[in-house]
Write a protein that holds these residues in place. Structure first.
Motif, short mmCIF file in Angstrom:
data_model
loop_
_atom_site.label_atom_id
_atom_site.label_comp_id
_atom_site.label_asym_id
_atom_site.label_seq_id
_atom_site.Cartn_x
_atom_site.Cartn_y
_atom_site.Cartn_z
N MET A 128 1.08 -1.23 -0.26
CA MET A 128 -0.38 -0.57 0.09
C MET A 128 0.97 0.99 -0.33
N LEU A 129 2.20 1.19 0.29
CA LEU A 129 3.20 2.37 0.61
C LEU A 129 3.70 2.29 -0.43
N ARG A 130 3.52 1.62 -0.76
CA ARG A 130 4.68 1.85 -2.55
C ARG A 130 3.22 2.16 -2.92
N ALA A 131 2.10 1.77 -3.74
CA ALA A 131 1.13 2.35 -3.93
C ALA A 131 0.20 3.67 -4.27
N LEU A 132 0.69 4.28 -2.94
CA LEU A 132 0.51 4.98 -2.58
C LEU A 132 1.65 5.99 -2.94
N GLY A 133 3.09 5.56 -3.28
CA GLY A 133 3.89 6.39 -3.39
C GLY A 133 5.00 6.71 -2.88
N SER A 134 5.05 5.74 -2.01
CA SER A 134 6.66 5.12 -1.57
C SER A 134 7.81 5.57 -2.03
N THR A 135 9.01 5.55 -2.42
CA THR A 135 9.95 4.67 -3.03
C THR A 135 10.07 3.69 -2.58
N ARG A 136 11.20 2.68 -3.15
CA ARG A 136 11.60 1.60 -2.88
C ARG A 136 12.80 1.98 -1.72
N MET A 185 12.62 5.09 0.66
CA MET A 185 12.05 5.43 1.18
C MET A 185 11.65 4.62 2.30
#
Lengths: 249, 855
Positions: free
Chosen positions: B294-302, B304
């Motif tokens: 979810m965090l990745r979907a919301l735009g967190s980079t690898r 991060m």
């Protein structure tokens, strides 16, 4: 909306194959679709029809095996993972079937999560936060943790989270799948209202004919292909088409 | 506190998984604690030794001793030194091993004895001769006056004006207590410390006209090192002058190897703690797959995501390390106490150094972060699509692991172990007598390589071993046992890691006890089989190196039933960095100590009379000595050369590195005449008990010495060993404890992962008790795998150590550590059971409906 072309998302000849050789599964085949700005579209189809795969690719979560995806004028093929991530961050909002709230954060912190991920100061979004909490009717529960909220409330938090950074496109994956029909209707109403108010494009994958009936267009997938489409459908229309699809299959 | 930054999530995560955090942190806390404890013990040891030796021998600028570092020389050198330009003052002294004989009578009817270092000094230069401060009374002036350290005086209930009995080679002497000294830390390592007039010391110890050191103070404005060099050059070959601190540094330098070994044992706990961190973080990431997606979907980079895991690790490391040093203070206290008991060197004050504090904390954090690198990378790799998956993370993880470990890991493991183990053997075999820093480091690296290598192989062994246990478990524990064995193989990587952590500690304990047990067994064997004597006379106090002159053996030899005796005079001769152990022996020696020659015939011994030497096998090998080679030793008469006339195959006294000369040579060349050890052979057919009683009657005048029969001596040696082993086991036990927490952690992860499965089992009628046993049995399987491999590896390492150590001169037979190995296996059982208790309880308590619905 700075998108002059009027098209929010466009796909041309999408194909997605999982695995290799004899075990290869073709999840999508020659899918070409265009979603104009402000459209609320429902993607429907039986299990295994490829609708989730399509949503993953439309949301820049996954890459197609071949074909093109253009989001807001940006061609996705060839973009690095980092660029795709930034694209999601800046332009998209997501609503998931299982809400996917972070259990350790309060409702308002969950809503502000995309702001934090973007490395922005949450204070600057104070007004927006209040507006959204008001919209999803959670102003009184802003400091509650997810486990203190009902399913409907949790999904409303998720919707506010999807909207906080003014995304162009909202992707919803079975947003009513874990809700009773009354709450589901409320949540859909919210999505519809916000799409209208903020001129956002909503792409929603669903099983639920009632949910699809809220949308302006329903697209039907079967075995990885777009097989049908209905404009401004009502529930009966959708049920009829699904039955046709099933008898064909 | 409101979340203001993305990184704040890491804090929340740790707090939300409080129990897990705690369990993970325990590994770091214990690891850092024991490292800090050992570092503190090291600094305390060095600090105490340096302080004591500085005070005792070197508060003056320069010290003049006999060449080679010890032994008496003529008193007239003092006047010579005083005559030198640039010398402000010079104080003679004679440092002697003596003992304090108290009026208190023990249960066995003998008076209580304390070991004492006695300095003979001259009243006008008493202050310079040693560095201890006078707190009461005055320094000894004449006759039989004594100044004693305050701690010992208080302990013995002595006041100024009291009469004190002091043990000497010529029997007890009465002295009058005239002054008290202050000793830093309150005690001279548990020894008493006294000063008496030089003439008294010389007479009582039969060292007429001799001294063993001169403390020299340079005049103002004179360069100490220039003066030192000048004295060293001009005083002649038989004397040497050194800066006093150099002597002190040499003494603490000798502790280096010991300290490195301790640090290694302590470090394994951190190593094992790193396993725990790795396991716990890997699991957290599996649990949070959907959230991370979810965090990745919301735009967190690898980056991060990976960073947030690292931040979590840093927090964990900081908290764990800080608690660790707090805890470590307690451990240091315990270690100092155990050290005092094990090595008979009491230390009362802890030296807390900022270096130990900072390095323990830094090492703790670094180890935690390094262990987090791979999980962090994995976390970054989670696909954003995971956010949409309906399956639970645990299920996804299991299918992910069912492919099993790749071939690469075991091959790499074999390579590592294959390189490490032979290297350990090679080092032990060839270099054990000359361990310096680099060799030590490479040996430790080899052991770590072996551990890592075996850890990489374990995943492949999990299934066969579990299959091996399975029928046994079924027999013992019923169906749950069999299911538990199957469960343990479901996440092989995790089971393997948990078992590997346990293996490290267990194998060290087993290897170490194999070495100790073999050494002890071989010594006892030697005493039983080869020692030609029936009784030995040794100092009563084990920390004493009190000696006796010819008087005592002579008195003993007149006793009825006596056949023959031999005594040994010993000295250490230093030449630059090289230190040699030199033994003075008499013609009776080979008749009591069986001597096997690697070179030279049985007549070699008689050549000692002519001034020739015998050497240990290892020494000959290290220095390239053969028959007819010459060895050179420094002494008060200057450099002396001795021809090698024999090489000892079994140098039991010198451990392969001994140099044997005749007693006459030790007396004439090094002024060393006192023996510390007397071995007595009874006349065949004589009444042993009567003989022992008669010898004991002679010893009434020498309460600082005690008669031991061979059986008593054996028991004594065994109890010495055991005391020292407790100290080492305490350090190694920490890593076993840490790995036990690892088992708890793994089991609670299993319970979490299988919530749904447990619900289903409960739904179809499995009782709570059965569920609980399922978990406990899994714990037993995991820890038995760890202990079994640990015992196997430990036995191998122990065997290699023994083979290596025996190479030098005293051949050690391998005695398999049956009891420790059995104890290790049993502890596997117990660790499994105890580690399973809490997770089993939480598994048994899960509500059925809740568990079945669980995502």
């Amino acid at each position: 909306m700075e998108n002059g072309a009027g098209i929010a998302v466009e796909t041309v000849g999408l194909e997605k194959i999982y695995g290799e050789g004899s075990t290869a599964v073709r999840a999508l085949e020659d899918v070409s679709l265009a979603f104009p700005n402000g459209e609320f579209a429902a993607i429907m189809g039986p299990s295994g029809s490829g609708k989730s795969t399509l949503l993953h690719i439309l949301g820049a979560l996954d890459k197609p095996t071949s074909g093109r995806v253009v989001i807001g004028g940006t061609e996705l093929s060839g973009l690095s993972d980092k660029k795709l991530t930034l694209l999601r961050r800046e332009r998209m909002g997501f609503v998931f079937q299982f809400f996917n709230l972070i259990p350790t954060l309060s409702a308002e912190e969950n809503v502000l999560l995309p702001v934090l991920i973007a490395g922005k100061k949450p204070d600057k979004y104070g007004e927006r936060l209040d507006e959204l909490l008001d919209l999803v009717k959670l102003t009184g529960r802003r400091t509650h943790r997810p486990d203190e909220l009902s399913g409907g409330e949790q999904q409303r938090v998720a919707i506010a989270r999807a909207l906080i950074k003014f995304p162009d496109i909202i992707l919803a994956d079975e947003p009513t799948g874990n809700l009773d029909s009354k709450t589901g209707a409320e949540v859909l109403g919210l999505l519809e209202e916000s799409a209208a108010r903020f001129e956002q494009t909503i792409l929603m994958v669903t099983h639920d004919p009632r949910a699809a009936a809220t949308a302006g267009r329903a697209i039907f997938l079967s075995d990885g292909r777009v097989v049908d489409e209905a404009i401004d459908p009502d529930q009966d229309e959708i049920l009829k088409r699904i039955r046709t699809l099933e008898s064909d299959g | 506190m409101k979340l203001r930054r993305f990184s704040g999530l890491s804090f929340r995560n740790l707090r939300a998984r409080f129990q897990r955090t705690l369990l993970t942190a325990v590994g770091i806390v214990l690891g850092v604690g024991i490292v800090f404890g050992v570092l503190t013990l090291s600094t305390t040891m060095s600090g105490t030794f340096e302080e004591l030796f500085t005070r005792a021998y070197g508060s003056a600028d320069l010290t003049v001793t006999a060449a080679g570092g010890s032994g008496g020389f003529g008193r007239k050198a003092v006047e010579e030194v005083r005559g030198y330009e640039g010398v402000e003052s010079a104080a003679p002294r004679y440092s002697l091993s003596s003992s304090l004989i108290l009026d208190k009578v023990q249960k066995n009817g003998l008076p209580e004895v304390r070991s004492m270092r006695l300095f003979g000094i001259e009243p006008q230069s008493a202050e310079l001769a040693t560095g201890f401060e006078l707190t009461d009374g005055h320094f000894p002036r004449s006759g039989n006056e004594l100044t004693l350290d305050g701690g010992s005086a208080k302990n013995a209930g002595l006041k100024i004006g009291d009469t004190v009995t002091v043990g000497t080679p010529e029997g007890p002497k009465k002295l009058k207590l005239v002054g008290l000294l202050r000793i830093p830390g309150g005690s001279f390592g548990g020894l008493a410390f006294g000063m008496a007039p030089l003439p008294f010391a010389q007479n009582a110890f039969d060292k007429q006209g001799q001294i063993s050191g001169i403390a020299v103070e340079a005049a103002d404005g004179v360069s100490v090192s220039d003066l030192g060099q000048r004295l060293d050059r001009e005083l002649g070959e038989g004397l040497q002058a050194e800066r006093s601190e150099k002597r002190t540094q040499e003494i603490s330098g000798q502790l280096q190897g010991f300290k490195i070994a301790l640090l290694f044992f302590a470090g394994t706990s951190l190593f094992v703690g790193a396993f725990l961190v790795f396991n716990a973080l890997s699991m957290t990431i599996l649990e949070r797959t959907r959230e991370l997606g979810m965090l990745r979907a919301l735009g967190s980079t690898r980056a991060m995501i990976a960073r947030s895991v690292i931040v979590e690790a840093i927090l964990l490391g900081v908290i764990g390390s800080l608690l660790g040093v707090l805890f470590g203070y307690g451990m240091a206290r315990g270690l100092v106490y155990l050290f005092g008991r094990a090595f008979l060197f009491e230390i009362t004050d802890l030296v807390l150094s900022p270096f130990a504090l900072v390095s323990a904390i830094v090492v703790g954090i670094v180890v935690t972060v390094v262990a987090a690198l791979y999980p962090a990378m994995k976390a970054g790799r989670v696909s954003p699509v995971e956010a949409m998956r309906a399956r639970s993370a645990g299920a996804a993880a299991e299918t992910g692991h069912s492919r099993g470990p790749s071939l690469l890991a075991p091959v790499l493991g074999l390579a590592l172990a294959g390189a490490g183990i032979p290297w350990i053997y090679y080092l032990a075999r060839n270099l054990s007598s000359s361990l310096d820093g680099l060799i030590y480091a490479s040996g430790i690296a080899a052991i770590i390589a072996a551990f890592l290598g075996i850890s990489l192989i374990i995943p492949v062994l999990v299934r066969p071993l579990a299959a091996l246990f399975s029928p046994v478990l079924r027999l013992l524990l019923g169906l749950e046992g069999r299911m538990a064995a199957a469960n343990a193989t479901r996440n092989r990587a995790r089971t393997a890691l948990t078992a590997a952590a346990l293996m490290v500690g267990i194998s060290l304990v087993v290897a170490f006890s194999a070495l100790g047990g073999s050494l002890l067994g071989s010594i006892q064997d030697y005493l039983d089989g080869s020692l030609g004597s029936d009784y030995v006379v040794q100092p009563t106090q084990q920390n004493s190196d009190a000696g006796f002159s010819a008087t005592l053996p002579e008195k003993v030899s007149r006793v009825r039933g006596f056949e023959k005796a031999t005594s040994i005079v010993s000295t250490f001769r230093q030449d630059g960095k090289k230190v040699d152990a030199v033994f003075g022996v008499d013609q009776n020696y080979p008749e009591i100590f069986r001597v096997d020659y690697a070179a030279g015939g049985s007549d070699a011994f008689s050549k000692l009379k002519n001034g020739d030497a015998l050497v240990g096998k290892q020494l000959a090998k290290d220095r390239g000595l053969g028959m007819g080679s010459r060895i050179e030793l420094l002494g008060p008469k200057g450099k002396k050369k001795y021809r090698v006339e024999g090489i000892l195959e079994n140098d039991i006294v010198g451990g392969g590195m001994g140099i044997y000369l005749s007693k006459e040579i030790l007396a004439s060349d090094f002024n060393e005449t006192q023996s510390e050890f007397l071995a007595i052979k009874a006349r065949p057919g004589s009444d042993r008990e009567a003989l022992a009683r008669r010898i004991e009657a002679v010893l009434e005048d020498y309460p600082q010495f005690t008669l031991y029969s061979n059986a008593e001596w054996k028991a004594q040696i065994e109890s010495d060993f055991n005391r020292q082993y407790v100290f080492f086991y305490a350090i190694m036990g920490v890593s076993v404890a840490v790995s036990a927490f690892g088992v708890v952690n793994t089991l609670s992860m299993s319970v979490f992962e299988r919530t749904r499965e447990i619900g289903i089992l409960r739904a179809v009628g499995t009782t709570r008790l059965q569920i609980g046993r399922l978990i406990i049995d899994e714990g037993i399987v995991i820890s038995l795998i760890g202990c079994l491999i640990g015992v196997a590896l430990g036995s191998l390492l122990g065997y290699l150590f023994v083979q290596g150590s025996g190479a030098g001169g005293f051949e050690i037979d391998f005695y398999y550590p049956k009891l420790p190995a059995l104890a290790a296996l049993l502890s596997g059982l117990f660790i499994g059971i105890f580690a399973g208790l809490l997770p089993a309880r939480s598994a048994a308590r899960k509500g059925i409906v809740e568990a079945v619905q669980y995502e």
